[in-house]
Design a protein around this motif. Structure first.
Motif, short mmCIF file in Angstrom:
data_model
loop_
_atom_site.label_atom_id
_atom_site.label_comp_id
_atom_site.label_asym_id
_atom_site.label_seq_id
_atom_site.Cartn_x
_atom_site.Cartn_y
_atom_site.Cartn_z
N UNK A 23 0.84 -1.20 0.00
CA UNK A 23 0.00 0.00 0.00
C UNK A 23 0.87 1.24 0.00
N UNK A 24 0.69 2.12 -0.97
CA UNK A 24 1.48 3.34 -1.06
C UNK A 24 1.00 4.36 -0.04
N UNK A 25 1.94 4.85 0.77
CA UNK A 25 1.62 5.79 1.84
C UNK A 25 2.70 6.87 1.88
N UNK B 59 2.46 20.77 5.98
CA UNK B 59 2.58 19.35 6.31
C UNK B 59 1.67 18.51 5.43
N UNK B 60 0.51 19.05 5.12
CA UNK B 60 -0.43 18.40 4.20
C UNK B 60 0.20 18.27 2.81
N UNK B 61 0.85 19.32 2.34
CA UNK B 61 1.54 19.29 1.05
C UNK B 61 2.66 18.26 1.08
N UNK B 62 3.38 18.21 2.20
CA UNK B 62 4.48 17.26 2.34
C UNK B 62 3.98 15.82 2.21
N UNK B 63 2.89 15.50 2.90
CA UNK B 63 2.35 14.15 2.84
C UNK B 63 1.90 13.80 1.43
N UNK B 64 1.29 14.77 0.75
CA UNK B 64 0.82 14.56 -0.61
C UNK B 64 1.99 14.29 -1.55
N UNK B 65 3.05 15.08 -1.41
CA UNK B 65 4.24 14.88 -2.25
C UNK B 65 4.88 13.52 -1.97
N UNK B 66 4.98 13.17 -0.70
CA UNK B 66 5.58 11.89 -0.34
C UNK B 66 4.79 10.73 -0.92
N UNK B 67 3.46 10.87 -0.93
CA UNK B 67 2.62 9.83 -1.52
C UNK B 67 2.92 9.68 -3.01
#
Length: 336
Positions: free
Chosen positions: A199-201, A216-224
């Motif tokens: 599962x991609x996270x 932080x929201x942008x960071x999580x989105x980019x990491x995904x």
């Protein structure tokens, strides 16, 4: 706080004389409601997560009780309390064995305990928890949309030290808050609780300032997104490198230019060798080890690349420009 069987059992087992009959099962199951079920024909109303209470009024100590327990388990109930003393004198060993085998908690509760009391206490706390959860989710959403109010700060401060986790599908994990935005699911949780295979996270940095929740929201989105690019299921923002910049570029001209830079190389094998060569900072030995190809073959491919691109790869700026072109082209992946 997650309202689990463990929580309620530890808190109320003495008040209601609850006895856990299935000692080896896990109680780390969330309770969504408490439901009195005596007629097995009403099992269709069980939606999942309920703690079932049965008196045995219609099942008594017969095979019908086995069917009711099995139906509760099949429908996704988190456990069953059997009210003993009137219709069911003792819980049959086969019921306990069923619970042990299927990791399905079975409790007994004496007849003189008022069912209405335990149902009222549990349901009141569940309702209260649901209100709190809803409030946290709303505050979380406002924070990432940069529309938080002064009143939100008390809850936002509770997010400090956690991370934002992003996924394209819903996750079953312990979380502090969650929202869905643009078909992506975002959670506030501890990275210690994340262990998902296949599962991609994407995970943000740890939250240090509630004023930066949008970042932080942008960071999580980019990491995904990078988890898909690199084909790594778990990706931390701190590990995405140049993709942080590449994913921030929305200029179509830049994206078209990146594709144009690499377009002269039609052969995939050459293109892949070129990329690995750039990622290895021009070290033929490292490329040889990564691709398991003879050094002479690598040198020949690099020579072809230089000719096709009319490029001097001894100039650091040229290597950086083409490496970044690869990163930008990666970001045009349609699976995002």
């Amino acid at each position: 706080m997650s309202l689990t069987l463990e929580y309620f059992y530890q808190k109320t087992n003495q008040n209601y004389n609850l006895n856990l009959l299935t000692d080896s099962v896990s109680l780390n199951k969330k309770i969504t409601w408490v439901y009195l079920l005596d007629d097995v024909n009403n099992s269709s109303f069980v939606r999942g997560g309920e703690l079932i209470i049965t008196t045995g009024l219609t099942t008594k100590n017969t095979k019908k009780l086995d069917y009711l327990i099995n139906e509760a388990y099949t429908k996704g109930a988190c456990g069953v309390i059997i009210n003993t003393g009137m219709y069911i004198k003792t819980v049959p060993s086969r019921i306990i064995e069923f619970g042990e085998k299927n990791n399905f908690p079975i409790f007994s509760m004496p007849w003189d305990t008022h069912i209405a009391d335990i149902m009222q206490e549990y349901c009141n706390e569940i309702i209260s928890e649901q209100k709190i959860v809803s409030l946290k989710n709303s505050v979380f959403l406002r924070s990432i949309l940069r529309s938080s109010s002064e009143e939100d700060k008390q809850i936002l401060n509770q997010f400090i030290g956690y991370r934002i986790v992003a996924s394209k599908i819903p996750l079953s994990l312990l979380h502090f808050a969650k929202v869905e935005l643009d078909n992506i699911y975002y959670y506030i949780c501890s990275s210690n609780n994340i262990n998902f295979a296949n599962q991609n996270i994407g995970l943000s940095n740890k939250i240090e300032s509630i004023n930066d929740m949008h970042q932080y929201y942008i960071q999580a989105n980019k990491a995904l997104k990078v988890s898909f690019i690199k084909e790594q299921y778990l990706m931390y923002f701190s590990d995405i490198g140049l993709y942080d910049i590449a994913l921030s570029i929305d200029d179509k001209y830049v994206h078209n230019y990146a594709h144009k830079l690499l377009s002269p190389i039609k052969d995939y094998e050459l293109l892949n060798t070129f990329r690995v060569y750039l990622e290895c900072n021009g070290s033929v030995n490292l490329v040889t080890n990564k691709l398991f190809v003879h050094r002479n073959t690598i040198n020949y491919r690099i020579h072809q690349i230089k000719e096709q691109l009319c490029l001097d790869l001894d100039i650091p700026e040229n290597k950086l420009k083409y490496l970044f072109a690869f990163y930008i082209c990666d970001c045009d992946n349609e699976q995002f």
